[in-house]
Design a protein around this motif. Structure first.
Motif, PDB file in Angstrom:
ATOM      1  N   CYS A  83       0.818  -1.213   0.000  1.00  0.00           N
ATOM      2  CA  CYS A  83       0.000   0.000   0.000  1.00  0.00           C
ATOM      3  C   CYS A  83       0.852   1.264   0.000  1.00  0.00           C
ATOM      4  O   CYS A  83       0.474   2.276  -0.608  1.00  0.00           O
ATOM      5  CB  CYS A  83      -0.949  -0.004   1.190  1.00  0.00           C
ATOM      6  N   ALA A  87       0.515   3.951  -2.897  1.00  0.00           N
ATOM      7  CA  ALA A  87       0.159   5.345  -2.613  1.00  0.00           C
ATOM      8  C   ALA A  87       1.096   6.304  -3.330  1.00  0.00           C
ATOM      9  O   ALA A  87       0.663   7.305  -3.918  1.00  0.00           O
ATOM     10  CB  ALA A  87       0.187   5.585  -1.103  1.00  0.00           C
ATOM     11  N   ASP A  90       0.345   6.067  -7.134  1.00  0.00           N
ATOM     12  CA  ASP A  90      -0.946   6.655  -7.478  1.00  0.00           C
ATOM     13  C   ASP A  90      -0.898   8.181  -7.424  1.00  0.00           C
ATOM     14  O   ASP A  90      -1.458   8.870  -8.288  1.00  0.00           O
ATOM     15  CB  ASP A  90      -2.038   6.139  -6.535  1.00  0.00           C
ATOM     16  N   ARG A  91      -0.245   8.694  -6.393  1.00  0.00           N
ATOM     17  CA  ARG A  91      -0.164  10.149  -6.275  1.00  0.00           C
ATOM     18  C   ARG A  91       0.615  10.748  -7.445  1.00  0.00           C
ATOM     19  O   ARG A  91       0.145  11.703  -8.084  1.00  0.00           O
ATOM     20  CB  ARG A  91       0.509  10.530  -4.957  1.00  0.00           C
ATOM     21  N   LEU A 201      -3.666  10.309  -2.990  1.00  0.00           N
ATOM     22  CA  LEU A 201      -2.952   9.844  -1.795  1.00  0.00           C
ATOM     23  C   LEU A 201      -3.923   9.492  -0.678  1.00  0.00           C
ATOM     24  O   LEU A 201      -3.792   8.444  -0.026  1.00  0.00           O
ATOM     25  CB  LEU A 201      -1.978  10.920  -1.327  1.00  0.00           C
ATOM     26  N   GLU A 202      -4.926  10.340  -0.459  1.00  0.00           N
ATOM     27  CA  GLU A 202      -5.925  10.074   0.579  1.00  0.00           C
ATOM     28  C   GLU A 202      -6.696   8.791   0.278  1.00  0.00           C
ATOM     29  O   GLU A 202      -6.985   7.993   1.181  1.00  0.00           O
ATOM     30  CB  GLU A 202      -6.884  11.259   0.707  1.00  0.00           C
ATOM     31  N   ALA A 204      -5.644   6.207  -1.487  1.00  0.00           N
ATOM     32  CA  ALA A 204      -4.761   5.062  -1.265  1.00  0.00           C
ATOM     33  C   ALA A 204      -4.620   4.764   0.226  1.00  0.00           C
ATOM     34  O   ALA A 204      -4.596   3.594   0.637  1.00  0.00           O
ATOM     35  CB  ALA A 204      -3.396   5.330  -1.887  1.00  0.00           C
ATOM     36  N   ARG A 205      -4.544   5.795   1.031  1.00  0.00           N
ATOM     37  CA  ARG A 205      -4.399   5.594   2.475  1.00  0.00           C
ATOM     38  C   ARG A 205      -5.671   5.017   3.085  1.00  0.00           C
ATOM     39  O   ARG A 205      -5.609   4.189   3.998  1.00  0.00           O
ATOM     40  CB  ARG A 205      -4.017   6.910   3.143  1.00  0.00           C
ATOM     41  N   GLU A 208      -5.661   1.428   2.308  1.00  0.00           N
ATOM     42  CA  GLU A 208      -4.756   0.730   3.216  1.00  0.00           C
ATOM     43  C   GLU A 208      -5.413   0.523   4.577  1.00  0.00           C
ATOM     44  O   GLU A 208      -5.346  -0.568   5.158  1.00  0.00           O
ATOM     45  CB  GLU A 208      -3.461   1.514   3.395  1.00  0.00           C
TER      46      GLU A 208
END
Length: 222
Positions: A83, A87, A90-91, A201-202, A204-205, A208
């Motif tokens: 993850c 992240a 992806d960002r 980013l958010e 992806a987090r 996770e």
């Protein structure tokens, strides 16, 4: 058999085994018996073993001495590593995609995928949702126009795809994820690299967090 033919056989074996892993035909943790694969794929042992070795390097298969080959399983540390890398990719991919001349066309493409995702969520089709989730992110990776980023993302693709159904099985998470996808598409349409990078980013987090909670037995998004 010449080198080209051996490579073709190995590619067939690789594609067949990989697809069966990703679509759940071969269960996570399941034993991949070479003799059985020979019968199912109609190939000899050599291309099968070459394919399994390649899938092991990709992180989809684990080779255990004197025991054989198994579909990979993931511990919490594995999930966090996957993850974290996802992240970052992806960002960066979203930021780069937003600066490309085709960012509006990408947003329109993503809108179509999001519409299909909503339908999959409504019908409870987790497999379809998982495929569309990867389609969404793959489109952004490709649109980044960064060859090395795309290669890195492709190498991670299989491991992420194995994890998506676990996240999708959490009550409420798919609907939240689709809403997050819609916000990402909106920022891409506007060509706003700063906002889309933050949203990616958010997202992806949150994915996770969902996976960590799922594997810790604490997940509840209802």
């Amino acid at each position: 058999m010449d080198v080209a033919e051996r490579d073709t056989m190995s590619s067939r074996a690789y594609d067949g085994i990989r697809e069966a892993i990703l679509d759940g035909t071969f269960a996570v943790g399941g034993n991949l018996v070479v003799r059985r694969l020979i019968d199912e794929l109609g190939l000899s042992a050599t291309p099968i073993k070459v394919a399994l070795a390649a899938l092991a390097r990709e992180g989809l298969v684990v080779a255990l001495p004197r025991r054989g080959y198994f579909v990979a399983t993931f511990e919490l540390d594995d999930i966090r590593e996957i993850c974290a890398l996802r992240a970052a990719l992806d960002r960066l991919a979203a930021e780069l995609a937003a600066t490309q001349p085709h960012h509006r066309a990408l947003a329109r493409e993503l809108d179509v995928t999001i519409k299909s995702q909503r339908a999959a969520v409504r019908s409870g089709d987790i497999t379809r949702y998982a495929d569309l989730n990867m389609e969404f992110h793959s489109a952004i990776w490709t649109a980044s126009n960064n060859r090395r980023l795309i290669q890195a993302a492709d190498n991670l693709f299989g491991q992420i795809r194995l994890l998506v159904p676990s996240s999708a099985s959490i009550s409420g998470r798919p609907a939240h994820a689709v809403a997050e996808h819609a916000e990402i598409a909106k920022a891409l349409r506007a060509g706003d690299a700063v906002v889309v990078g933050r949203l990616a980013l958010e997202h992806a987090r949150r994915s996770e967090d969902a996976l960590v909670e799922r594997f810790s037995g604490r997940a509840d998004y209802s």
